[in-house]
Design a protein around this motif. Structure first.
Motif, PDB file in Angstrom:
ATOM      1  N   LEU A  71       0.852  -1.257   0.143  1.00 47.21           N
ATOM      2  CA  LEU A  71      -0.091   0.081  -0.025  1.00 47.21           C
ATOM      3  C   LEU A  71       0.790   1.270  -0.037  1.00 47.21           C
ATOM      4  O   LEU A  71       0.507   2.191  -0.727  1.00 47.21           O
ATOM      5  CB  LEU A  71      -0.991  -0.127   1.188  1.00 47.21           C
ATOM      6  CG  LEU A  71      -1.930  -1.187   0.982  1.00 47.21           C
ATOM      7  CD1 LEU A  71      -2.817  -1.295   2.549  1.00 47.21           C
ATOM      8  CD2 LEU A  71      -3.026  -0.851   0.227  1.00 47.21           C
ATOM      9  N   LYS A  83       0.720   3.859  -2.966  1.00 43.61           N
ATOM     10  CA  LYS A  83       0.378   5.345  -2.849  1.00 43.61           C
ATOM     11  C   LYS A  83       1.651   6.237  -3.155  1.00 43.61           C
ATOM     12  O   LYS A  83       1.426   7.347  -3.979  1.00 43.61           O
ATOM     13  CB  LYS A  83      -0.071   5.334  -1.306  1.00 43.61           C
ATOM     14  CG  LYS A  83      -0.420   6.783  -0.813  1.00 43.61           C
ATOM     15  CD  LYS A  83      -0.936   6.900   0.546  1.00 43.61           C
ATOM     16  CE  LYS A  83      -1.417   8.252   1.067  1.00 43.61           C
ATOM     17  NZ  LYS A  83      -2.190   8.164   2.202  1.00 43.61           N
ATOM     18  N   ASN A  84       2.846   5.969  -2.680  1.00 43.45           N
ATOM     19  CA  ASN A  84       4.024   6.959  -2.988  1.00 43.45           C
ATOM     20  C   ASN A  84       4.448   7.380  -4.107  1.00 43.45           C
ATOM     21  O   ASN A  84       4.944   8.041  -4.804  1.00 43.45           O
ATOM     22  CB  ASN A  84       5.004   6.414  -1.782  1.00 43.45           C
ATOM     23  CG  ASN A  84       5.098   6.777  -0.522  1.00 43.45           C
ATOM     24  OD1 ASN A  84       4.115   7.271  -0.217  1.00 43.45           O
ATOM     25  ND2 ASN A  84       5.662   5.459   0.424  1.00 43.45           N
ATOM     26  N   ASN A 122       2.103   6.895  -6.519  1.00 39.87           N
ATOM     27  CA  ASN A 122       1.156   7.229  -7.671  1.00 39.87           C
ATOM     28  C   ASN A 122       0.650   6.621  -8.557  1.00 39.87           C
ATOM     29  O   ASN A 122       0.389   6.845  -9.604  1.00 39.87           O
ATOM     30  CB  ASN A 122       1.259   8.880  -8.047  1.00 39.87           C
ATOM     31  CG  ASN A 122       1.551   9.877  -7.126  1.00 39.87           C
ATOM     32  OD1 ASN A 122       0.832  10.021  -6.307  1.00 39.87           O
ATOM     33  ND2 ASN A 122       2.583  10.933  -7.301  1.00 39.87           N
ATOM     34  N   GLN A 137      -7.168   7.513  -5.767  1.00 37.56           N
ATOM     35  CA  GLN A 137      -7.600   7.463  -4.347  1.00 37.56           C
ATOM     36  C   GLN A 137      -8.756   6.539  -4.402  1.00 37.56           C
ATOM     37  O   GLN A 137      -8.649   5.672  -3.482  1.00 37.56           O
ATOM     38  CB  GLN A 137      -8.229   8.811  -4.012  1.00 37.56           C
ATOM     39  CG  GLN A 137      -8.631   8.941  -2.689  1.00 37.56           C
ATOM     40  CD  GLN A 137      -7.656   8.625  -1.453  1.00 37.56           C
ATOM     41  OE1 GLN A 137      -6.457   8.894  -1.610  1.00 37.56           O
ATOM     42  NE2 GLN A 137      -7.899   7.971  -0.563  1.00 37.56           N
ATOM     43  N   TYR A 150      -6.897   2.990  -4.561  1.00 34.49           N
ATOM     44  CA  TYR A 150      -6.188   3.058  -3.522  1.00 34.49           C
ATOM     45  C   TYR A 150      -7.086   2.471  -2.324  1.00 34.49           C
ATOM     46  O   TYR A 150      -6.474   1.484  -1.705  1.00 34.49           O
ATOM     47  CB  TYR A 150      -5.545   4.230  -3.155  1.00 34.49           C
ATOM     48  CG  TYR A 150      -4.716   4.017  -1.686  1.00 34.49           C
ATOM     49  CD1 TYR A 150      -3.497   3.531  -1.751  1.00 34.49           C
ATOM     50  CD2 TYR A 150      -5.183   4.365  -0.413  1.00 34.49           C
ATOM     51  CE1 TYR A 150      -2.939   3.165  -0.520  1.00 34.49           C
ATOM     52  CE2 TYR A 150      -4.667   3.999   0.678  1.00 34.49           C
ATOM     53  CZ  TYR A 150      -3.325   3.551   0.711  1.00 34.49           C
ATOM     54  OH  TYR A 150      -2.705   3.296   1.852  1.00 34.49           O
ATOM     55  N   GLN A 151      -8.160   3.082  -2.041  1.00 33.44           N
ATOM     56  CA  GLN A 151      -9.238   2.555  -1.089  1.00 33.44           C
ATOM     57  C   GLN A 151      -9.702   1.126  -1.463  1.00 33.44           C
ATOM     58  O   GLN A 151      -9.637   0.204  -0.580  1.00 33.44           O
ATOM     59  CB  GLN A 151     -10.229   3.517  -1.057  1.00 33.44           C
ATOM     60  CG  GLN A 151      -9.850   4.946  -0.660  1.00 33.44           C
ATOM     61  CD  GLN A 151     -11.239   5.703  -0.706  1.00 33.44           C
ATOM     62  OE1 GLN A 151     -12.341   5.642  -1.306  1.00 33.44           O
ATOM     63  NE2 GLN A 151     -10.949   6.954   0.059  1.00 33.44           N
ATOM     64  N   GLN A 155      -6.535  -1.286  -0.643  1.00 37.27           N
ATOM     65  CA  GLN A 155      -6.479  -1.271   0.898  1.00 37.27           C
ATOM     66  C   GLN A 155      -7.799  -2.206   1.465  1.00 37.27           C
ATOM     67  O   GLN A 155      -7.157  -2.908   2.528  1.00 37.27           O
ATOM     68  CB  GLN A 155      -6.678   0.332   1.636  1.00 37.27           C
ATOM     69  CG  GLN A 155      -6.455   0.339   3.096  1.00 37.27           C
ATOM     70  CD  GLN A 155      -6.615   1.917   3.544  1.00 37.27           C
ATOM     71  OE1 GLN A 155      -7.449   2.403   3.007  1.00 37.27           O
ATOM     72  NE2 GLN A 155      -5.682   2.112   4.099  1.00 37.27           N
TER      73      GLN A 155
END
Length: 231
Positions: A180, A184-185, A187, A191, A194-195, A198
């Protein structure tokens, strides 16, 4: 005995619920297509490259949810759907398995401990309960001679499997955290994506947690049967 069956039944029910939820989550996030258009294989290869790992091969393996990292031959094995698909679920799984490769490259202590236990558990886990039952039949419950020692050995063998289950927890959670953080880092995902990744990994981790709790409950029950009968 009744209490044991109630506990084990409850754990089995929770395990079933978590497993079904996990499947639904992956089905849901398999419909969230990645904006970058990358497949699970491409996600995995990029994560490995970003961590300076060039001696690990990403390959496809048959089945569903059969994804795993093999430290012996240094391969990230992705199920066919994850390997080819371009969605949040595939990104999450691919990055998670690469998280194990990163652990291996960095000599992550919990992974090393788990790897050390693998050959032991592969031998002892299958025979532990049979040894306990055989020992109890031979008089182990009353603390009598050979039967007790056979049953005690079975409990010890079961203890290795239980320990393995709990050592697996930090290994799996850490791999997900690495995955994760990288997604995220760098890119790699939006969002929303990513959710989804996760949430999928969160439910995957819970399957290991339920399994560990079940293993502990089973160990405690049989340990009581063997050692609780002694004066």
């Amino acid at each position: 005995m009744l209490g044991y069956y109630i506990i084990i039944g409850g754990i089995a029910l929770v395990s079933w619920a978590v497993s079904n939820t996990l499947k639904r989550k992956f089905e849901k996030y398999s419909k969230v297509h990645l904006r970058n258009g990358m497949s699970g294989r491409e996600i995995a290869e990029k994560m490995l490259a970003d961590h300076g790992i060039y001696d690990v091969e990403v390959i496809s393996t048959p089945g569903q949810l059969t994804d795993h990292y093999n430290p012996k031959n240094k391969t990230v094995n992705l199920s066919e759907s994850v390997y080819h698909q371009r969605n949040a679920a595939a990104a999450a799984v691919a990055a998670h398995e690469c998280g194990h490769a990163v652990q291996h490259a960095k000599a992550y202590s919990w992974l090393q401990m788990r790897s050390t236990l693998v050959p032991v558990v592969s031998v002892t886990s299958g025979m532990s309960q049979w040894l306990i039952i055989g020992g109890l039949i031979l008089g182990g419950a009353a603390g009598m001679g050979l039967g007790w020692w056979v049953a005690a050995a079975g409990v010890a063998f079961m203890g290795f499997a239980t320990l393995f289950s709990f050592i697996t927890l930090p290994v799996e959670y850490d791999a997900s955290n690495r995955a994760l953080a990288w997604l995220k880092n760098k890119n790699m995902v939006s969002q929303q994506e990513y959710q989804g990744s996760q949430d999928a990994l969160k439910w995957a981790a819970r399957t290991y947690l339920v399994a560990a709790i079940g293993a502990l409950a089973n160990l405690l029950y049989w340990a009581f049967q063997v050692f609780g009968g002694r004066d």
